[in-house]
Design an enzyme around this catalytic site. Structure first.
Site, short mmCIF file in Angstrom:
data_model
loop_
_atom_site.label_atom_id
_atom_site.label_comp_id
_atom_site.label_asym_id
_atom_site.label_seq_id
_atom_site.Cartn_x
_atom_site.Cartn_y
_atom_site.Cartn_z
N HIS A 257 -28.20 55.72 33.02
CA HIS A 257 -27.76 54.91 34.18
C HIS A 257 -27.57 55.80 35.42
O HIS A 257 -26.63 55.60 36.19
CB HIS A 257 -26.50 54.12 33.85
CG HIS A 257 -25.30 54.92 33.43
ND1 HIS A 257 -24.42 54.48 32.47
CD2 HIS A 257 -24.81 56.11 33.85
CE1 HIS A 257 -23.44 55.36 32.33
NE2 HIS A 257 -23.65 56.36 33.16
N HIS B 213 -16.90 55.15 36.50
CA HIS B 213 -16.90 56.45 37.18
C HIS B 213 -15.82 56.45 38.27
O HIS B 213 -16.11 56.62 39.45
CB HIS B 213 -18.28 56.75 37.77
CG HIS B 213 -19.38 56.78 36.76
ND1 HIS B 213 -19.96 55.62 36.26
CD2 HIS B 213 -20.00 57.81 36.14
CE1 HIS B 213 -20.91 55.95 35.38
NE2 HIS B 213 -20.94 57.26 35.29
N HIS C 256 -27.52 66.03 30.21
CA HIS C 256 -27.33 66.43 31.62
C HIS C 256 -25.95 67.04 31.79
O HIS C 256 -25.01 66.74 31.07
CB HIS C 256 -27.54 65.26 32.59
CG HIS C 256 -26.59 64.10 32.47
ND1 HIS C 256 -26.45 63.35 31.33
CD2 HIS C 256 -25.73 63.56 33.37
CE1 HIS C 256 -25.58 62.37 31.54
NE2 HIS C 256 -25.11 62.49 32.77
N GLU D 82 -21.95 60.88 26.89
CA GLU D 82 -22.20 59.46 27.15
C GLU D 82 -23.04 58.82 26.05
O GLU D 82 -23.01 57.60 25.87
CB GLU D 82 -22.91 59.30 28.50
CG GLU D 82 -22.02 59.61 29.70
CD GLU D 82 -22.76 59.47 31.02
OE1 GLU D 82 -22.09 59.45 32.06
OE2 GLU D 82 -24.01 59.39 31.02
#
Length: 279
Positions: free
Chosen positions: A12, A59, A193, A240
């Site tokens: 996402h 977030h 990441h 995640e």
């Protein structure tokens, strides 16, 4: 009764949403990345799900360090797009399915999962970018959405096994809902990441590929991956991926892979995507 027919997982990355909003998806940097979602857009149009249980992480838009729910389910009728510092994304409001959401909350809590019930929250790129990837830029989203926010920002996040078990509980809850509904469950975030520190920009394609493989070939093995392996192999934000295990846990053992896409880089991030038909 309601039924979970499929599971979808995708990264996402916020830059994907910006590329869509600014009409950059056919530019050379982005074209190959977005091409991997064309199959899914056609497939979603054919499948026409009534409801999507969309697993994502907030977030610091709806939650901050004052309130950190491990699992939070949205039970509202409508959710607006959050302003993450540059204005809300130009996307439709997200329309919920309050009856099914409350049913899932009740069933999961009685199934000994301590869900946080949310009746008012804005949803950020973690939820809206996957919708844009699968549905483009419609005047309204073609399905109702039940947001399920998971804490993968502040330690400790839930274990992969706990996420899997929650997926199983959600599947039981959906199956006991009396309305005839075609339900999909999406897991979002990842893949490898890292956004900060000396390893910023880390991408581990072999590890990501193995994770995708095991979603169908050996999903049980994914349940036992410890937090430290996600950190070491997939970077600080790779955790995640436990949200994908909620999706996978909600599907049967015979789930079949229909489509896969993997692309690097997209804003220093590995983009992963898979579609599974429920077994």
């Amino acid at each position: 009764m309601a039924r979970i027919t499929a599971g979808v997982a995708t990264s996402h990355v916020p830059a994907l949403g910006a590329a869509i909003d600014l009409g950059k998806t056919r530019e050379p940097y982005w074209a190959d990345c977005f091409a991997g979602y064309e199959w899914t857009r056609r497939w979603e149009s054919e499948q026409a799900p009534d409801v999507i249980v969309l697993v994502y992480n907030d977030h610091a838009s709806a939650f901050d360090m004052n309130v950190i729910p491990t699992f939070a389910i949205g039970c509202a009728e409508r959710y607006v797009s959050a302003d993450e510092g540059w204005g809300p994304r130009p996307v439709p409001d997200v329309i919920g399915h309050a009856d099914l959401a409350w049913h899932i909350a009740q069933c999961c809590i009685l199934d000994e999962f301590d869900m946080t019930i949310i009746n008012d929250m804005a949803v950020d790129h973690g939820l809206t970018v996957p919708l844009s990837l699968m549905f483009g830029q419609p005047a309204q989203w073609p399905a109702r959405i039940i947001p399920l926010a998971v804490n993968v920002v502040t330690y400790p996040p839930p274990s992969g096994n706990r996420c899997w078990l929650l997926g199983e509980a959600i599947a039981r809850a959906v199956a006991s809902f009396p309305e005839d509904l075609n339900v999909q469950i999406w897991g979002t975030g990842g893949m490898s990441h890292q956004l900060q520190g000396s390893r910023a920009g880390l991408i581990n394609k072999p590890w990501d590929t193995a994770f995708l493989d095991r979603l169908t070939a050996d999903p049980e093995a994914l349940r036992g991956i410890p937090h430290i392996e996600y950190l070491r192999e997939a970077g600080s934000e790779g955790i995640e991926l436990v949200m994908w295990l909620i999706m996978r846990g909600a599907l049967g053992p015979g789930a079949r892979e229909l489509h896969r896409h993997y692309h690097v880089p997209a804003s220093n991030t590995a983009v992963g995507h898979i579609v599974l038909e429920n077994g």
